[in-house]
Design a protein around this motif. Structure first.
Motif, short mmCIF file in Angstrom:
data_model
loop_
_atom_site.label_atom_id
_atom_site.label_comp_id
_atom_site.label_asym_id
_atom_site.label_seq_id
_atom_site.Cartn_x
_atom_site.Cartn_y
_atom_site.Cartn_z
N TRP A 160 2.14 12.11 26.86
CA TRP A 160 3.05 11.65 26.38
C TRP A 160 3.97 11.84 25.71
O TRP A 160 4.09 11.89 24.20
N THR A 213 5.22 1.37 29.65
CA THR A 213 6.50 1.87 30.04
C THR A 213 6.52 1.91 27.99
O THR A 213 7.77 3.00 27.94
N GLU A 214 6.42 0.95 27.26
CA GLU A 214 6.49 0.94 26.06
C GLU A 214 6.19 1.34 25.13
O GLU A 214 6.39 1.72 23.97
N GLU A 228 6.82 12.17 24.75
CA GLU A 228 7.74 11.21 23.88
C GLU A 228 7.12 10.04 23.12
O GLU A 228 7.86 9.51 22.61
N GLN A 258 13.35 2.06 21.63
CA GLN A 258 13.78 0.63 21.49
C GLN A 258 12.21 0.36 20.76
O GLN A 258 12.63 -1.08 19.80
N SER A 292 4.45 4.41 19.34
CA SER A 292 5.80 3.83 20.92
C SER A 292 6.50 4.52 22.06
O SER A 292 5.87 6.13 21.64
N ARG A 293 6.55 4.44 23.68
CA ARG A 293 6.75 5.04 23.85
C ARG A 293 8.56 5.28 24.00
O ARG A 293 9.45 6.34 25.34
N THR A 294 9.34 4.75 23.82
CA THR A 294 10.68 4.61 24.08
C THR A 294 11.75 4.17 22.50
O THR A 294 10.39 3.37 21.11
#
Length: 301
Positions: A124, A92-93, A126, A148, A144-146
């Motif tokens: 993806w 997820t990250e 994002e 954070q 990265s996907r987020t």
């Protein structure tokens, strides 16, 4: 391998800073973007491609700080490149993929849609790359996907907590089993290119560790850890010890650019692969190691 295709064009937008204030639109564009002549910019202005604060520019307008200037570049054909990648890790990250040689990582140098970033974002949207590889370099690219995860790993990258290992094939047979290379890297003049990054006594401190994996009849297979992230670091560092990459169109022995280039600086053909990344997962805190299998020429044996 893709066929050359026409993209959708692109709007290059910017805010005018203090250095542009007082210049005409034409003078500003020709001075800032030296890839095109003043005549070429005049022709683009005549075609209505340049807009200043929402109004089509003629070229004679005098710029003020804070104005918004946009060049609406018409669609152009992009060169054929490999349009595929392999997924190495996903959660997820984070996303880790293996890029083929010849595929640009991000838009640049005439490429807009024929890039790894475009292909990845089709699945993806994002995803953001945490680093980039040269077009001719194959191997591992981490996204990265987020926000954070991106912030945490970007900080680790800047502070040297990400371990980066490349596989490289250098010309000649190495005399040592391991090399600690600290040749400084910085811009140097070139008769064809203007300035280009290369070995330079006035350059920034740079550090690589090259370990011999295999000696062949006329070349040497290395694993190279890079402890700094200078432009073209491995290509320059191996060349600086007398073993430039096999097929490198830009760098020769000593880590300096060749005076007469056999091709363009961005051409591929050199033997370099991003093999391994070691890092701390930004969410779990787990120590991670992701590897991309090298292509045939860069395998041992």
């Amino acid at each position: 391998m893709s066929l050359p295709t026409l993209n959708d064009g692109y709007a290059y937008a910017e805010r005018i800073g203090p250095r542009g204030a007082g210049l005409s639109v034409l003078a500003y564009l020709a001075g800032r973007y030296e890839h095109s002549t003043q005549q070429e910019w005049q022709e683009r202005l005549a075609r209505g491609e340049v807009v200043l604060d929402g109004v089509t520019a003629q070229g004679s307008e005098i710029l003020r700080t804070g104005q918004r200037l946009i060049w609406h570049r018409p669609p152009w054909p992009e060169d054929a490149v490999p349009l595929h990648f392999e997924v190495l890790y996903e959660d997820t990250e984070l996303l880790a993929v293996c890029k083929p040689s010849g595929l640009p990582t991000i838009p640049a140098g005439g490429f807009l849609k024929h890039t790894l970033l475009t292909l990845v974002r089709e699945r993806w949207p994002e995803a953001s790359p945490l680093h980039r590889l040269g077009r001719g370099t194959s191997g591992l690219v981490l996204f990265s996907r987020t926000a954070q995860a991106g912030a945490a790993l970007s900080r680790d990258w800047r502070e040297g907590r990400v371990q980066k290992t490349y596989r490289a094939l250098g010309q000649g047979v190495a005399a040592q089993d391991e090399y600690e290379i600290t040749t400084p890297i910085g811009p140097v003049p070139h008769p064809q290119l203007g300035d280009v990054y290369a070995a330079s006594p006035n350059g920034k401190p740079s550090h690589s560790t090259a370990r011999v994996l295999e000696r062949r009849s006329d070349c040497t297979l290395f694993d190279v850890d890079i402890h700094t992230g200078r432009p073209h670091q491995i290509r320059i560092h191996l060349a600086s010890i007398g073993q430039p990459l096999v097929g490198d169109p830009l760098y020769g022995a000593g880590g300096l650019p060749l005076p007469h280039l056999p091709g363009l600086p961005g051409d591929g053909g050199y033997m370099l692969h991003a093999h391994r990344l070691g890092f701390v997962h930004p969410l779990s805190g787990q120590q991670m190691a992701v590897e991309a299998e090298p292509p045939g020429e860069l395998n041992i044996g």
